[in-house]
Design an enzyme around this catalytic site. Structure first.
Site, PDB file in Angstrom:
ATOM      1  N   GLU A 196      44.083  43.806  35.070  1.00  0.00           N
ATOM      2  CA  GLU A 196      44.858  42.633  35.480  1.00  0.00           C
ATOM      3  C   GLU A 196      45.760  42.152  34.349  1.00  0.00           C
ATOM      4  O   GLU A 196      45.380  42.157  33.186  1.00  0.00           O
ATOM      5  CB  GLU A 196      43.923  41.485  35.886  1.00  0.00           C
ATOM      6  CG  GLU A 196      43.019  41.796  37.068  1.00  0.00           C
ATOM      7  CD  GLU A 196      43.784  41.905  38.388  1.00  0.00           C
ATOM      8  OE1 GLU A 196      44.976  41.552  38.421  1.00  0.00           O
ATOM      9  OE2 GLU A 196      43.165  42.343  39.374  1.00  0.00           O
ATOM     10  N   CYS A 256      36.877  35.379  40.034  1.00  0.00           N
ATOM     11  CA  CYS A 256      37.357  36.328  39.012  1.00  0.00           C
ATOM     12  C   CYS A 256      38.581  35.778  38.283  1.00  0.00           C
ATOM     13  O   CYS A 256      38.649  35.802  37.054  1.00  0.00           O
ATOM     14  CB  CYS A 256      37.677  37.683  39.644  1.00  0.00           C
ATOM     15  SG  CYS A 256      36.192  38.607  40.056  1.00  0.00           S
ATOM     16  N   ARG A 277      38.664  31.277  49.389  1.00  0.00           N
ATOM     17  CA  ARG A 277      38.617  31.592  50.825  1.00  0.00           C
ATOM     18  C   ARG A 277      37.188  31.544  51.364  1.00  0.00           C
ATOM     19  O   ARG A 277      36.954  31.311  52.540  1.00  0.00           O
ATOM     20  CB  ARG A 277      39.230  32.983  51.059  1.00  0.00           C
ATOM     21  CG  ARG A 277      39.513  33.330  52.497  1.00  0.00           C
ATOM     22  CD  ARG A 277      40.254  34.655  52.628  1.00  0.00           C
ATOM     23  NE  ARG A 277      39.600  35.758  51.956  1.00  0.00           N
ATOM     24  CZ  ARG A 277      38.479  36.365  52.373  1.00  0.00           C
ATOM     25  NH1 ARG A 277      37.888  35.977  53.480  1.00  0.00           N
ATOM     26  NH2 ARG A 277      37.953  37.369  51.689  1.00  0.00           N
ATOM     27  N   HIS A 311      39.452  44.662  37.515  1.00  0.00           N
ATOM     28  CA  HIS A 311      38.838  44.669  38.844  1.00  0.00           C
ATOM     29  C   HIS A 311      38.461  46.101  39.215  1.00  0.00           C
ATOM     30  O   HIS A 311      39.224  47.029  38.940  1.00  0.00           O
ATOM     31  CB  HIS A 311      39.822  44.115  39.885  1.00  0.00           C
ATOM     32  CG  HIS A 311      39.600  42.676  40.238  1.00  0.00           C
ATOM     33  ND1 HIS A 311      40.589  41.728  40.166  1.00  0.00           N
ATOM     34  CD2 HIS A 311      38.484  42.024  40.688  1.00  0.00           C
ATOM     35  CE1 HIS A 311      40.092  40.558  40.560  1.00  0.00           C
ATOM     36  NE2 HIS A 311      38.826  40.703  40.877  1.00  0.00           N
TER      37      HIS A 311
END
Ligand code: PCA
Length: 206
Positions: free
Chosen positions: A72, A135, A82, A159
């Site tokens: 990332e 994360c 979510r 990830h």
């Protein structure tokens, strides 16, 4: 050179988290398991950074549905969950650090990390979004800790795909933990060795 690798506890009803399954296989580094919870995950991260005094920190998390290991590049100052975290908390449009910068870049040599993982035989790429769940929260919090308290540390986030066992009944992309561990080993080594990142393309069109 001291390196710290972190993985996460399982979340969203899963039995395992591929990040921890792989992190625990990496030799020669300090490891820590983080709760999949807003807030406490960062308290634990800060505590282990104070305890181990690492020079490189790579936090690792599950990205279900991704087919390769992704390094990332950007951490956002945004919690927008979510699903609830493991403590039942589900923040919406809340900053990770009130008043903090909108984003931080990883200070790992991300292109060199991707190249090293591929050289080790593991599909890998750069990602420009770590999402807005725990994360990204830990990634942003790590970079804020580095900016404010641990300036000598280089840090970032990786990830990883599901394990094969997580996709037995829906045939999505997956990667064995031993292979993910090979990639993480190569990434940590590159993070320690490479001062100036490689000039390779790693962007995306969308
Ligand atoms: N993946 C989630 C949180 C913990 C994990 O392993 C995420 O990508 O935010």
């Amino acid at each position: 050179m001291r390196a710290l690798l972190t993985g996460f506890e399982p979340f969203d009803g899963a039995a395992v988290n591929p990040s921890w399954e792989a992190v625990r296989l990496v030799p020669g580094v300090q490891t820590a398991l983080l709760p999949c919870e807003f807030g406490t995950s960062l308290e634990r991260l800060r505590a282990v950074m104070l305890e181990y005094e690492p020079e490189v920190v790579v936090c690792v998390g599950q990205a279900g549905g991704r087919a390769d290991v992704t390094v990332e590049r950007v951490a956002l100052n945004l919690d927008d969950a979510r699903i609830p975290d493991n403590a039942g908390e589900q923040p919406v449009d809340r900053p990770v650090v009130p008043g903090g910068p909108a984003a931080y870049f990883a200070t790992l040599p991300v292109k060199a990390c991707v190249a090293a993982a591929r050289k080790a035989g593991v599909p890998a790429s750069v990602s420009h979004s770590a999402g807005t769940f725990v994360c990204n929260h830990v990634f942003y919090g790590l970079m804020h800790l580095i900016a404010t308290e641990f300036p000598q540390v280089r840090g970032g986030f990786v990830h990883v795909p599901f394990t094969p066992g997580q996709v037995l009944d829906h045939a999505g992309p997956s990667m064995p933990s031993a292979l993910v561990a090979e990639a993480l080993t190569a990434i940590v080594t590159a993070a320690v060795m490479v001062r100036d990142d490689l000039r390779l393309t790693g962007g995306s069109l969308h």
